[in-house]
Design a protein around this motif. Sequence first.
Motif, PDB file in Angstrom:
ATOM      1  N   GLY A 173       0.789  -1.219   0.000  1.00 22.80           N
ATOM      2  CA  GLY A 173       0.000   0.000   0.000  1.00 22.80           C
ATOM      3  C   GLY A 173       0.824   1.273   0.000  1.00 22.80           C
ATOM      4  N   ARG A 174       2.123   1.161   0.271  1.00 24.20           N
ATOM      5  CA  ARG A 174       3.006   2.331   0.285  1.00 24.20           C
ATOM      6  C   ARG A 174       4.053   2.275  -0.826  1.00 24.20           C
ATOM      7  NH1 ARG A 174       6.361   3.082   4.435  1.00 24.20           N
ATOM      8  NH2 ARG A 174       6.551   0.856   4.958  1.00 24.20           N
ATOM      9  N   PHE A 175       4.520   1.079  -1.171  1.00 24.20           N
ATOM     10  CA  PHE A 175       5.551   0.902  -2.180  1.00 24.20           C
ATOM     11  C   PHE A 175       4.944   0.307  -3.446  1.00 24.20           C
ATOM     12  CE2 PHE A 175       9.513   0.314   0.773  1.00 24.20           C
ATOM     13  CZ  PHE A 175       9.173   1.473   1.447  1.00 24.20           C
ATOM     14  N   THR A 176       5.522   0.676  -4.586  1.00 23.25           N
ATOM     15  CA  THR A 176       5.088   0.119  -5.862  1.00 23.25           C
ATOM     16  C   THR A 176       6.305  -0.274  -6.682  1.00 23.25           C
ATOM     17  OG1 THR A 176       3.112   1.520  -5.880  1.00 23.25           O
ATOM     18  CG2 THR A 176       3.761   0.505  -7.968  1.00 23.25           C
ATOM     19  N   ILE A 177       6.340  -1.535  -7.118  1.00 26.28           N
ATOM     20  CA  ILE A 177       7.415  -2.007  -7.983  1.00 26.28           C
ATOM     21  C   ILE A 177       6.907  -2.021  -9.412  1.00 26.28           C
ATOM     22  CG2 ILE A 177       6.814  -4.452  -7.679  1.00 26.28           C
ATOM     23  CD1 ILE A 177       9.835  -5.082  -7.842  1.00 26.28           C
ATOM     24  N   SER A 178       7.770  -1.633 -10.341  1.00 25.26           N
ATOM     25  CA  SER A 178       7.399  -1.653 -11.749  1.00 25.26           C
ATOM     26  C   SER A 178       8.656  -1.896 -12.573  1.00 25.26           C
ATOM     27  CB  SER A 178       6.730  -0.339 -12.163  1.00 25.26           C
ATOM     28  OG  SER A 178       7.612   0.755 -11.968  1.00 25.26           O
ATOM     29  N   ARG A 179       8.481  -2.159 -13.856  1.00 23.68           N
ATOM     30  CA  ARG A 179       9.635  -2.399 -14.703  1.00 23.68           C
ATOM     31  C   ARG A 179       9.385  -1.859 -16.101  1.00 23.68           C
ATOM     32  NH1 ARG A 179      10.574  -8.624 -14.550  1.00 23.68           N
ATOM     33  NH2 ARG A 179      12.209  -8.150 -16.073  1.00 23.68           N
ATOM     34  N   ASP A 180      10.474  -1.479 -16.746  1.00 26.00           N
ATOM     35  CA  ASP A 180      10.452  -1.054 -18.140  1.00 26.00           C
ATOM     36  C   ASP A 180      11.425  -1.962 -18.868  1.00 26.00           C
ATOM     37  OD1 ASP A 180      10.822   0.128 -20.616  1.00 26.00           O
ATOM     38  OD2 ASP A 180      10.672   2.163 -19.850  1.00 26.00           O
ATOM     39  N   ASN A 181      10.912  -2.975 -19.534  1.00 28.86           N
ATOM     40  CA  ASN A 181      11.781  -3.962 -20.170  1.00 28.86           C
ATOM     41  C   ASN A 181      12.588  -3.369 -21.323  1.00 28.86           C
ATOM     42  OD1 ASN A 181      11.011  -5.973 -18.405  1.00 28.86           O
ATOM     43  ND2 ASN A 181       9.346  -6.697 -19.713  1.00 28.86           N
ATOM     44  N   ALA A 182      12.071  -2.354 -21.971  1.00 25.83           N
ATOM     45  CA  ALA A 182      12.806  -1.714 -23.057  1.00 25.83           C
ATOM     46  C   ALA A 182      14.075  -1.040 -22.535  1.00 25.83           C
ATOM     47  CB  ALA A 182      11.920  -0.702 -23.762  1.00 25.83           C
ATOM     48  N   LYS A 183      14.029  -0.616 -21.282  1.00 18.59           N
ATOM     49  CA  LYS A 183      15.188   0.050 -20.679  1.00 18.59           C
ATOM     50  C   LYS A 183      15.934  -0.873 -19.723  1.00 18.59           C
ATOM     51  CE  LYS A 183      13.121   4.671 -20.862  1.00 18.59           C
ATOM     52  NZ  LYS A 183      12.713   5.869 -20.073  1.00 18.59           N
ATOM     53  N   ASN A 184      15.491  -2.114 -19.583  1.00 21.80           N
ATOM     54  CA  ASN A 184      16.113  -3.059 -18.646  1.00 21.80           C
ATOM     55  C   ASN A 184      16.225  -2.444 -17.252  1.00 21.80           C
ATOM     56  OD1 ASN A 184      16.374  -5.005 -20.612  1.00 21.80           O
ATOM     57  ND2 ASN A 184      18.492  -4.482 -21.096  1.00 21.80           N
ATOM     58  N   THR A 185      15.167  -1.825 -16.821  1.00 23.89           N
ATOM     59  CA  THR A 185      15.183  -1.115 -15.550  1.00 23.89           C
ATOM     60  C   THR A 185      13.966  -1.495 -14.714  1.00 23.89           C
ATOM     61  OG1 THR A 185      16.363   0.752 -16.542  1.00 23.89           O
ATOM     62  CG2 THR A 185      15.255   1.166 -14.456  1.00 23.89           C
ATOM     63  N   VAL A 186      14.220  -1.652 -13.424  1.00 19.99           N
ATOM     64  CA  VAL A 186      13.159  -1.915 -12.451  1.00 19.99           C
ATOM     65  C   VAL A 186      13.125  -0.740 -11.479  1.00 19.99           C
ATOM     66  CG1 VAL A 186      12.334  -3.458 -10.652  1.00 19.99           C
ATOM     67  CG2 VAL A 186      13.468  -4.379 -12.662  1.00 19.99           C
ATOM     68  N   TYR A 187      11.930  -0.377 -11.065  1.00 21.01           N
ATOM     69  CA  TYR A 187      11.754   0.781 -10.189  1.00 21.01           C
ATOM     70  C   TYR A 187      11.082   0.365  -8.885  1.00 21.01           C
ATOM     71  CZ  TYR A 187      12.284   2.938 -14.774  1.00 21.01           C
ATOM     72  OH  TYR A 187      12.743   3.278 -16.025  1.00 21.01           O
ATOM     73  N   LEU A 188      11.349   1.144  -7.852  1.00 24.26           N
ATOM     74  CA  LEU A 188      10.637   0.975  -6.587  1.00 24.26           C
ATOM     75  C   LEU A 188      10.225   2.360  -6.116  1.00 24.26           C
ATOM     76  CD1 LEU A 188       9.713  -1.130  -4.466  1.00 24.26           C
ATOM     77  CD2 LEU A 188      11.759  -0.501  -3.152  1.00 24.26           C
ATOM     78  N   GLN A 189       8.941   2.653  -6.259  1.00 25.76           N
ATOM     79  CA  GLN A 189       8.401   3.916  -5.771  1.00 25.76           C
ATOM     80  C   GLN A 189       8.002   3.736  -4.320  1.00 25.76           C
ATOM     81  OE1 GLN A 189       7.949   7.063  -7.338  1.00 25.76           O
ATOM     82  NE2 GLN A 189       7.451   7.645  -5.235  1.00 25.76           N
ATOM     83  N   MET A 190       8.572   4.556  -3.455  1.00 28.84           N
ATOM     84  CA  MET A 190       8.333   4.423  -2.016  1.00 28.84           C
ATOM     85  C   MET A 190       7.654   5.694  -1.508  1.00 28.84           C
ATOM     86  SD  MET A 190      11.922   2.656  -0.848  1.00 28.84           S
ATOM     87  CE  MET A 190      12.879   4.125  -1.166  1.00 28.84           C
ATOM     88  N   ASN A 191       6.452   5.545  -1.003  1.00 25.33           N
ATOM     89  CA  ASN A 191       5.680   6.673  -0.465  1.00 25.33           C
ATOM     90  C   ASN A 191       5.412   6.469   1.020  1.00 25.33           C
ATOM     91  OD1 ASN A 191       5.481   7.726  -3.118  1.00 25.33           O
ATOM     92  ND2 ASN A 191       3.595   6.576  -3.494  1.00 25.33           N
TER      93      ASN A 191
END
Length: 128
Positions: A67-85
Amino acid sequence: QVQLVESGGGLVQVGGSLKLDCAASGRTFRSTMPMGWFRQAPGKEREFVAAVTLSGGNTYYADSVKGRFTISRDNAKNTVYLQMNSLKPEDTAVYYCAAPRGLIATAAMTSRYAYDYWGQGTQVTVSS
């Protein structure tokens, strides 16, 4: 070999937000690999934070960040993100990006032992 490089850590006040990036590279990296984020606070074991499968359609979170963190990925950029609120002092830790050699069972995605490649980590400090 797979190389993982995290960025985006820093110092933030309670209730603030940060976004972590993990850039993956290497001849054996496949954008279909599941990816995970783990964290380790001083004197504590490395613990699971979040994971994302294949195209990003399935995500998994530790109860403490749901409910606070969100993981996502952009395969075209070979990058994974972690949005932390809504960050809390207990979120203070070194955050690591991780990838397995290949596909892993869903039940294993929360286990650090299922991952073979690790980044160097990025420090997140939440001040009260």
